[in-house]
Design a protein around this motif. Structure first.
Motif, PDB file in Angstrom:
ATOM      1  N   ALA A 174       0.863  -1.186   0.000  1.00  0.00           N
ATOM      2  CA  ALA A 174       0.000   0.000   0.000  1.00  0.00           C
ATOM      3  C   ALA A 174       0.894   1.229   0.000  1.00  0.00           C
ATOM      4  O   ALA A 174       1.773   1.362   0.858  1.00  0.00           O
ATOM      5  N   VAL A 175       0.678   2.108  -0.957  1.00  0.00           N
ATOM      6  CA  VAL A 175       1.491   3.317  -1.121  1.00  0.00           C
ATOM      7  C   VAL A 175       0.588   4.530  -0.931  1.00  0.00           C
ATOM      8  O   VAL A 175      -0.393   4.701  -1.668  1.00  0.00           O
ATOM      9  N   SER A 176       0.904   5.369   0.045  1.00  0.00           N
ATOM     10  CA  SER A 176       0.113   6.578   0.278  1.00  0.00           C
ATOM     11  C   SER A 176       0.756   7.757  -0.453  1.00  0.00           C
ATOM     12  O   SER A 176       1.973   7.912  -0.456  1.00  0.00           O
ATOM     13  N   ARG A 177      -0.105   8.570  -1.054  1.00  0.00           N
ATOM     14  CA  ARG A 177       0.398   9.746  -1.774  1.00  0.00           C
ATOM     15  C   ARG A 177      -0.596  10.895  -1.628  1.00  0.00           C
ATOM     16  O   ARG A 177      -1.779  10.686  -1.353  1.00  0.00           O
ATOM     17  N   VAL A 178      -0.087  12.080  -1.831  1.00  0.00           N
ATOM     18  CA  VAL A 178      -0.887  13.299  -1.757  1.00  0.00           C
ATOM     19  C   VAL A 178      -1.043  13.839  -3.176  1.00  0.00           C
ATOM     20  O   VAL A 178      -0.074  13.913  -3.931  1.00  0.00           O
ATOM     21  N   ARG A 179      -2.268  14.216  -3.517  1.00  0.00           N
ATOM     22  CA  ARG A 179      -2.532  14.799  -4.833  1.00  0.00           C
ATOM     23  C   ARG A 179      -2.334  16.312  -4.739  1.00  0.00           C
ATOM     24  O   ARG A 179      -3.114  17.003  -4.104  1.00  0.00           O
ATOM     25  N   GLY A 237     -10.050  18.525 -13.545  1.00  0.00           N
ATOM     26  CA  GLY A 237     -11.176  17.742 -14.023  1.00  0.00           C
ATOM     27  C   GLY A 237     -11.331  16.418 -13.309  1.00  0.00           C
ATOM     28  O   GLY A 237     -11.795  15.438 -13.896  1.00  0.00           O
ATOM     29  N   GLY A 238     -10.948  16.380 -12.042  1.00  0.00           N
ATOM     30  CA  GLY A 238     -11.060  15.149 -11.271  1.00  0.00           C
ATOM     31  C   GLY A 238      -9.894  14.191 -11.459  1.00  0.00           C
ATOM     32  O   GLY A 238      -9.828  13.160 -10.786  1.00  0.00           O
ATOM     33  N   GLU A 239      -8.947  14.520 -12.332  1.00  0.00           N
ATOM     34  CA  GLU A 239      -7.808  13.641 -12.598  1.00  0.00           C
ATOM     35  C   GLU A 239      -6.533  14.281 -12.061  1.00  0.00           C
ATOM     36  O   GLU A 239      -6.277  15.475 -12.260  1.00  0.00           O
ATOM     37  N   VAL A 240      -5.718  13.487 -11.379  1.00  0.00           N
ATOM     38  CA  VAL A 240      -4.501  14.016 -10.773  1.00  0.00           C
ATOM     39  C   VAL A 240      -3.487  14.373 -11.850  1.00  0.00           C
ATOM     40  O   VAL A 240      -3.262  13.630 -12.801  1.00  0.00           O
ATOM     41  N   MET A 241      -2.872  15.542 -11.690  1.00  0.00           N
ATOM     42  CA  MET A 241      -1.818  15.982 -12.604  1.00  0.00           C
ATOM     43  C   MET A 241      -0.444  15.974 -11.926  1.00  0.00           C
ATOM     44  O   MET A 241       0.568  15.756 -12.569  1.00  0.00           O
ATOM     45  N   VAL A 242      -0.442  16.236 -10.620  1.00  0.00           N
ATOM     46  CA  VAL A 242       0.801  16.175  -9.840  1.00  0.00           C
ATOM     47  C   VAL A 242       0.499  15.464  -8.530  1.00  0.00           C
ATOM     48  O   VAL A 242      -0.462  15.805  -7.829  1.00  0.00           O
ATOM     49  N   THR A 243       1.300  14.473  -8.204  1.00  0.00           N
ATOM     50  CA  THR A 243       1.117  13.740  -6.952  1.00  0.00           C
ATOM     51  C   THR A 243       2.475  13.322  -6.425  1.00  0.00           C
ATOM     52  O   THR A 243       3.447  13.212  -7.189  1.00  0.00           O
ATOM     53  N   ARG A 244       2.554  13.110  -5.122  1.00  0.00           N
ATOM     54  CA  ARG A 244       3.831  12.686  -4.531  1.00  0.00           C
ATOM     55  C   ARG A 244       3.557  11.657  -3.435  1.00  0.00           C
ATOM     56  O   ARG A 244       2.556  11.723  -2.726  1.00  0.00           O
ATOM     57  N   THR A 245       4.464  10.708  -3.318  1.00  0.00           N
ATOM     58  CA  THR A 245       4.325   9.692  -2.281  1.00  0.00           C
ATOM     59  C   THR A 245       4.735  10.291  -0.932  1.00  0.00           C
ATOM     60  O   THR A 245       5.748  10.988  -0.824  1.00  0.00           O
ATOM     61  N   GLU A 246       3.913  10.034   0.068  1.00  0.00           N
ATOM     62  CA  GLU A 246       4.173  10.529   1.423  1.00  0.00           C
ATOM     63  C   GLU A 246       3.686   9.483   2.403  1.00  0.00           C
ATOM     64  O   GLU A 246       2.528   9.091   2.386  1.00  0.00           O
ATOM     65  N   GLY A 270       8.573  10.447  -1.081  1.00  0.00           N
ATOM     66  CA  GLY A 270       9.312  11.538  -1.689  1.00  0.00           C
ATOM     67  C   GLY A 270       9.361  11.515  -3.202  1.00  0.00           C
ATOM     68  O   GLY A 270      10.033  12.350  -3.816  1.00  0.00           O
ATOM     69  N   LEU A 271       8.654  10.578  -3.828  1.00  0.00           N
ATOM     70  CA  LEU A 271       8.623  10.530  -5.289  1.00  0.00           C
ATOM     71  C   LEU A 271       7.486  11.408  -5.795  1.00  0.00           C
ATOM     72  O   LEU A 271       6.338  11.249  -5.380  1.00  0.00           O
ATOM     73  N   CYS A 272       7.787  12.325  -6.711  1.00  0.00           N
ATOM     74  CA  CYS A 272       6.772  13.201  -7.293  1.00  0.00           C
ATOM     75  C   CYS A 272       6.529  12.795  -8.743  1.00  0.00           C
ATOM     76  O   CYS A 272       7.480  12.560  -9.493  1.00  0.00           O
TER      77      CYS A 272
END
Length: 315
Positions: free
Chosen positions: A202-207, A212-221, A300-302
């Motif tokens: 399970a990998v948690s990330r922040v959007r 338009g409801g679709e993620v363009m930038v996200t990073r694992t945290e 820390g991966l974006c």
């Protein structure tokens, strides 16, 4: 060389996911053929980019959809069927046994779970009854969400009882789930459950940026409280394959928002971080062993998306 034939349902714009399946096939030293059932529009990105063959079919809720899908899988001898949009989940879950008899492995969770999470009101009751933290209480502001909506479309925010009464007099309250509006940091947790019910990761990330409801930038945290809720959710019997679990971390603790039992649009970030769902799926179909314990991953991966243009002559 062995070739694995994969049929997606609704992959339209998921070029990055198609690339990840091709990379997984190369890592397993097998060939791969990718196709996706779509509507009649001629501009699906996966076809324009040469990432995936498009097969035109009926809407997934149409009366002839079931017969179309089972005939297609049998005639073209697909090895895997993978739904990647919500309406397709219900179809594949319902047809699981028929698809297996046709020779395919349907990568989908149990039908009753897919039905429960399709309706936000039913899902809230389902998760609360199982002891998971969901939005609750009489606090304001409150938010109305369409019971069968997605991508945060159609949400309405109310600051007080007067605004809610005004809105309720002009809308069908039963078509919405009304609950407290939560403030905090929203996490999207990509998870994968093996065929025996074990959580493979399970990998948690922040959007960071959504369009338009679709993620363009996200990073694992990494947030252990958020991952704890996600792991408890993923431990419920009946999940299978990819899950996306949305959790809000508030001042009072983490709260489960919703579960989508499919690949999310931002899952390529989790794959790059170490949770290789496409490879797990291919290995299962090939009869190869899966990880014995949850896989490690890096925070820390974006991931940032760029737009690329494709051109099609329509006449």
């Amino acid at each position: 060389m062995t070739t694995v034939r994969v049929l997606f349902l609704g992959a339209s714009r998921l070029v990055g996911l198609m690339e990840r399946f091709r990379a997984a096939a190369a890592a397993e030293n097998v060939g791969i053929e990718l196709a996706s059932v779509e509507d009649g529009s001629p501009w699906h990105a996966v076809a324009a980019a040469g990432a995936c063959r498009v097969l035109r079919g009926p809407a997934f809720a149409a009366p002839d959809s079931d017969r179309f899908l089972t005939d297609l899988v049998a005639e073209q001898r697909f090895d895997l069927v993978i739904p990647v949009i919500d309406p397709a989940l219900r179809v594949v879950a319902r047809l699981g046994d028929e698809l297996r008899r046709a020779g395919a492995l349907p990568m989908v969770s149990r039908a009753d779970l897919c039905e429960a999470v399709y309706d936000k009101a039913t899902a809230e009751t389902f998760f609360r009854d199982r002891g998971l933290p969901v939005p609750a209480g009489p606090s304001w502001p409150r938010v109305a969400k369409p019971r069968f909506g997605s991508s945060s479309r159609g949400h309405v925010l109310f600051r007080d009882e007067e605004e809610l009464r005004f809105w309720s007099a002009r809308n069908r309250r039963e078509d919405y789930l009304v609950q407290p509006y939560l403030s905090g940091t929203e996490y999207s947790v990509d998870a994968y459950v093996g065929p025996d019910g074990r959580l493979l990761g399970a990998v948690s990330r922040v959007r960071e940026v959504v369009s338009g409801g679709e993620v363009m930038v996200t990073r694992t945290e990494r947030d252990e409280s958020v991952l704890g809720v996600a792991e408890r959710t993923a431990a419920l019997p009946g999940w299978r394959g990819p899950l996306n679990i949305q959790v809000m971390r508030t001042a009072d603790g983490p709260c489960l928002l919703e579960v989508n039992p499919r690949f999310s649009s931002g899952v390529t970030c989790a794959i790059e971080a170490g949770l290789d769902g496409p490879r797990f799926i291919l290995r299962e179909r090939l009869g190869r062993p899966l990880p014995e314990r949850p896989v490690p991953w890096r925070a820390g991966l974006c991931m940032t998306r760029s737009r690329k243009d494709h051109f099609l002559w329509l006449s």
